[in-house]
Design a protein around this motif. Structure first.
Motif, mmCIF file in Angstrom:
data_model
loop_
_atom_site.group_PDB
_atom_site.id
_atom_site.type_symbol
_atom_site.label_atom_id
_atom_site.label_comp_id
_atom_site.label_asym_id
_atom_site.label_seq_id
_atom_site.Cartn_x
_atom_site.Cartn_y
_atom_site.Cartn_z
ATOM 1 N N ASN A 157 19.645 50.352 24.049
ATOM 2 C CA ASN A 157 19.907 49.778 22.728
ATOM 3 C C ASN A 157 19.048 48.525 22.529
ATOM 4 N N ARG A 158 18.290 48.504 21.449
ATOM 5 C CA ARG A 158 17.319 47.424 21.235
ATOM 6 C C ARG A 158 18.004 46.047 21.162
ATOM 7 N N ARG A 196 19.515 40.788 23.760
ATOM 8 C CA ARG A 196 20.527 39.794 24.122
ATOM 9 C C ARG A 196 20.656 39.569 25.626
ATOM 10 N N THR A 197 20.120 40.502 26.451
ATOM 11 C CA THR A 197 20.367 40.396 27.903
ATOM 12 C C THR A 197 19.117 40.318 28.777
ATOM 13 N N VAL A 198 18.006 40.896 28.354
ATOM 14 C CA VAL A 198 16.796 40.878 29.184
ATOM 15 C C VAL A 198 16.223 39.462 29.222
ATOM 16 N N ASP A 199 15.894 38.989 30.448
ATOM 17 C CA ASP A 199 15.343 37.644 30.683
ATOM 18 C C ASP A 199 16.295 36.523 30.286
ATOM 19 N N ASP A 214 18.424 39.073 35.856
ATOM 20 C CA ASP A 214 18.888 38.628 34.531
ATOM 21 C C ASP A 214 20.184 39.357 34.167
ATOM 22 N N CYS A 215 20.721 39.048 32.990
ATOM 23 C CA CYS A 215 21.984 39.669 32.550
ATOM 24 C C CYS A 215 21.870 41.191 32.499
ATOM 25 N N TYR A 216 20.706 41.688 32.106
ATOM 26 C CA TYR A 216 20.510 43.133 31.974
ATOM 27 C C TYR A 216 20.599 43.815 33.342
ATOM 28 N N ASP A 217 19.983 43.207 34.362
ATOM 29 C CA ASP A 217 20.038 43.781 35.714
ATOM 30 C C ASP A 217 21.468 43.775 36.258
#
Length: 417
Positions: free
Chosen positions: A217-218, A223-226, A277-280
């Motif tokens: 989801n873009r 909001r979460t990558v880096d 990061d949050c995404y990971d």
């Protein structure tokens, strides 16, 4: 000239993303965070002190209430510490049951986390999806302990009782018609193991649904990558554990590195992030749910094939059955002594740690030979993570504070013990 200065604001405890009782004092330059100071003194449970005033076996229920999303895993750490001091270990069947429920608890925890994390960032549907699966797993808690949350199911020397051979059934009522009830009871015709096996069959498809909504989801990635990046070296230095540490690329999991119970006999992988990061951290937890599902499958197979005792026969430590207690005088005396005085634990100290859904949950016990702990110290995983919040938020925007805090998966019961 306009006066330009930094503003200090309170983020929480009333903020909907503050997860209950966090008060975060933020120093803002416009919308950029310059400093974040977490205050935690709003949910003091006094668990460690309370445990020092009660017999060992009466504090198991307090552990459930520390991290009230990962109930049985907390009990596990405490029970293992007592068993270490007593020099006993649970029967093999009880160990498999414990591992199975640890992994059910891990899925329960991660489902609540992904729902709340998505809700904090602005995605509502995942929250509703995740709670659908949580209901099924809470039925498993209820089937073995009678309670949907605070189970007090693990005991020194085993577990409270064996797995039930019949699942409770829904009854027709003014809320549910016969037809609806028949559908609800479809997977409840067999034993608890059948019910859990049915869940493990459908659950990977449910995780696919969550991932369809979020992973590519873009808006989610923006909001979460880096956001909230922590390097592997820094994660180790800050005392991170669990998905927070693995999200930073450090392959550390107590189930593999320091196996306890029967984890050494089971086949599973440790998911590890790359960027920290949050995404990971999100990806690590999603994969952990799939791995837990595989572990539960293996436990179900073993438990089907291997009946046996789930409690040690030593009635100085474990209670006799209710039937024996009502027919045999000696069993009645054992029962009475065990539930009023407990048992005296040999002098010494022990530390037992489990791979809790949030990280390393450890219990340090000191015994002076009495029937209650001389000292009890809980090593809660969330405490170290919250301590790093200021560093993780530095230089990010105010909106990112929500994503970073949420990615830590914090519950305050275990932090302000």
């Amino acid at each position: 000239m306009p006066e330009i200065r930094n503003y200090t604001i309170n983020f929480g405890p009333q903020h909907p993303a503050a997860h209950g009782v966090l008060r975060l004092v933020l120093e803002l330059d416009g919308e950029t965070v310059k400093a974040a100071d977490p205050h935690i003194g709003l949910l003091h449970r006094a668990t460690e002190k309370l445990a020092e005033t009660k017999p060992f076996n009466q504090s198991i229920g307090y552990m459930d209430r520390l991290d009230y999303v990962s109930m049985m895993c907390n009990e596990h750490g405490y029970v293992l510490a007592i068993e270490k001091l007593l020099g006993v270990s649970a029967p093999k069947r009880a160990q498999y049951i414990r591992v199975m429920f640890d992994e059910i608890t891990r899925i329960l925890n991660h489902l609540l986390w992904v729902g709340a994390h998505a809700l904090d960032i602005g995605a509502m549907t995942v929250f509703l999806y995740a709670f659908r699966e949580r209901e099924t797993l809470l039925d498993c808690y209820e089937a073995v302990s009678g309670s949907r949350m605070h189970a007090t199911y693990y005991r020194p020397g085993g577990v409270y009782r064996d797995l039930p051979v019949q699942m409770p059934q829904y009854q027709a009522s003014k809320w549910h018609s016969e037809r609806e009830v028949h559908k609800l009871n479809e997977n409840r015709q067999g034993s608890l193991l059948d019910f859990i096996e049915d869940f493990t069959r459908i659950f990977p498809g449910c995780v696919d649904e969550y991932e369809t909504l979020l992973t590519d989801n873009r808006i989610w990635k923006q909001r979460t990558v880096d956001i909230g990046v922590v390097s592997p070296e820094r994660a180790i230095a800050l005392g991170f554990s669990g998905p927070m540490l693995r999200g930073s690329g450090v392959e550390w999991d107590l189930r593999k590195k320091q196996p306890y119970e029967v984890y050494g006999d089971l086949d599973f992988k440790i998911p590890v992030g790359v960027n920290g990061d949050c995404y990971d951290r999100y990806l690590v937890r999603m994969e952990e749910m799939r791995q837990s599902n595989d572990i539960i499958k293996q436990c179900v197979q073993w438990l089907r094939a291997n009946p046996g005792p789930v409690m040690l026969p030593d009635h100085k430590v474990t209670p006799p059955t209710r039937v024996d207690m009502k027919e045999d005088m000696e069993a009645l005396i054992h029962h009475f002594k065990l539930f009023t005085e407990g048992y005296c634990v040999p002098e010494g100290e022990a530390y037992a740690a489990v791979e809790h859904p949030k990280g390393e949950f450890g219990v340090y016990l000191v015994s002076d030979g009495a029937n209650k702990p001389y000292r009890l110290k809980v090593r809660a995983p969330g405490f170290s993570h919250l301590a790093a919040l200021g560093e993780m938020c530095d230089g990010h925007l105010l909106a990112d504070v929500v994503a970073i805090l949420s990615s830590q998966d914090i519950v305050f019961g275990e932090i302000d013990r």
